[in-house]
Design a protein around this motif. Structure first.
Motif, short mmCIF file in Angstrom:
data_model
loop_
_atom_site.label_atom_id
_atom_site.label_comp_id
_atom_site.label_asym_id
_atom_site.label_seq_id
_atom_site.Cartn_x
_atom_site.Cartn_y
_atom_site.Cartn_z
N SER A 39 -7.44 -56.74 20.11
CA SER A 39 -8.04 -57.96 20.03
C SER A 39 -6.95 -59.04 19.58
N VAL A 40 -6.63 -59.98 20.47
CA VAL A 40 -5.81 -61.10 19.83
C VAL A 40 -6.60 -61.71 18.78
N HIS A 41 -7.81 -62.06 19.17
CA HIS A 41 -8.56 -62.98 18.15
C HIS A 41 -8.71 -62.15 16.59
N ASP A 42 -9.02 -60.75 16.83
CA ASP A 42 -9.00 -59.88 15.64
C ASP A 42 -7.46 -60.16 14.90
N LYS A 43 -6.64 -59.86 15.54
CA LYS A 43 -5.45 -60.11 14.98
C LYS A 43 -5.02 -61.47 14.08
N ILE A 44 -5.34 -62.52 14.88
CA ILE A 44 -5.35 -63.69 14.17
C ILE A 44 -6.44 -63.89 13.03
N PHE A 45 -7.58 -63.72 13.29
CA PHE A 45 -8.44 -63.67 12.00
C PHE A 45 -8.00 -63.01 10.64
N ASP A 46 -7.57 -61.64 11.06
CA ASP A 46 -6.81 -60.97 10.08
C ASP A 46 -5.93 -61.72 9.28
N MET A 47 -4.64 -62.31 10.09
CA MET A 47 -3.71 -62.92 9.51
C MET A 47 -3.98 -64.21 8.62
N LEU A 48 -5.36 -64.73 9.29
CA LEU A 48 -5.78 -65.73 8.29
C LEU A 48 -6.35 -65.48 6.97
N ASN A 49 -6.94 -64.25 7.17
CA ASN A 49 -7.51 -63.90 6.19
C ASN A 49 -6.45 -63.43 4.83
N LYS A 50 -5.60 -62.89 5.22
CA LYS A 50 -4.33 -62.46 4.56
C LYS A 50 -3.63 -63.46 3.85
N TRP A 51 -3.69 -64.76 4.56
CA TRP A 51 -3.34 -65.93 3.83
C TRP A 51 -4.44 -66.56 2.70
N LYS A 52 -5.57 -66.45 3.23
CA LYS A 52 -6.54 -66.77 2.13
C LYS A 52 -6.59 -65.96 1.05
N ARG A 53 -6.38 -64.75 1.17
CA ARG A 53 -6.40 -63.83 -0.12
C ARG A 53 -5.28 -64.11 -0.94
N LYS A 54 -4.04 -64.43 -0.38
CA LYS A 54 -2.84 -64.52 -0.78
C LYS A 54 -2.96 -65.72 -1.70
N LEU A 55 -3.59 -66.77 -1.23
CA LEU A 55 -3.53 -68.41 -1.92
C LEU A 55 -4.81 -68.39 -2.92
N ARG A 56 -5.87 -67.69 -2.58
CA ARG A 56 -7.19 -67.45 -3.42
C ARG A 56 -7.60 -68.89 -3.58
N LYS A 57 -7.69 -69.46 -4.78
CA LYS A 57 -8.33 -70.71 -4.87
C LYS A 57 -7.51 -71.91 -4.41
#
Length: 210
Positions: A163-181
């Motif tokens: 799933s391309v969508h799941d790849k993208i969502f996973d990528m965005l979540n990694k960014w979110k977890r990296k930046l946190r607040k």
């Protein structure tokens, strides 16, 4: 292979009703294979689809992943027997270019004016899901702008092979977890707006256009 440009992807979307109705998929596939755009596997997958409309949709989905050479090859394949579709595609190309130019100017003005809705709010999973729905093959460019490491990008692909969508969502979540607040709407919108290949539809839901 580079993904098809935003203008041509949108032009194909705009032409979808005409192509679903009139496109001779089997005939144009022959030309696309001869031009090295489609593989035998692509042809087999399309041939297995039972309806004309579904075949046309799948063909267009595949072509969007094949770069702008696929756009030109499609036009060339239609010239002999379906030249009226060439005219339709070119009309939609012009329309798409105008819409994208106007949209990008509007988005730039909105961002400059600071009218992102709740700009300092942390992005939610719902926000990321909507962004993922609006992105396509250009998602790796987004990952680089968001300063994810190559290994993280590779992991998104390895963990979500179907799933391309799941790849993208996973990528965005990694960014979110990296930046946190610091993973705010403002930072995400500004990152997405830097990439010309990203259609503003991917993030316009976070903009106040009034």
């Amino acid at each position: 292979m580079a993904s098809m440009t935003k203008v041509h992807r949108r032009a194909l979307d705009k032409a979808l009703p005409e192509l679903c109705q009139d496109l001779d998929v089997d005939e144009v596939i022959i030309h696309l294979i001869a031009d090295g755009i489609l593989s035998d596997e692509n042809q087999e997958n399309i041939d297995a689809i039972p309806t004309r409309t579904a075949k046309a949709r799948e063909l267009l989905r595949i072509l969007k992943t094949k770069g702008d050479a696929a756009w030109q090859a499609l036009l060339n394949g239609l010239k002999d027997n379906q030249s009226f579709l060439v005219d339709i595609l070119k009309q939609h190309e012009t329309s798409a270019q105008n819409e994208i130019s106007e949209g990008e100017n509007e988005v730039a003005n909105i961002i400059q004016a600071g009218t992102i809705i709740n700009p300092d709010t942390l992005v939610t999973d719902q926000d990321l899901n909507k962004v993922a729905e609006g992105l396509g093959p250009e998602w790796k460019k987004v990952a680089k702008v968001l300063e994810l490491k190559p290994q993280q990008i590779y992991q998104c692909e390895a963990d979500n092979p179907l799933s391309v969508h799941d790849k993208i969502f996973d990528m965005l979540n990694k960014w979110k977890r990296k930046l946190r607040k610091d993973a705010t709407r403002h930072k995400l919108v500004n990152a997405l707006a830097k990439i010309s290949d990203v259609d503003p539809i991917a993030y316009e839901f976070m903009l106040d256009s009034e």
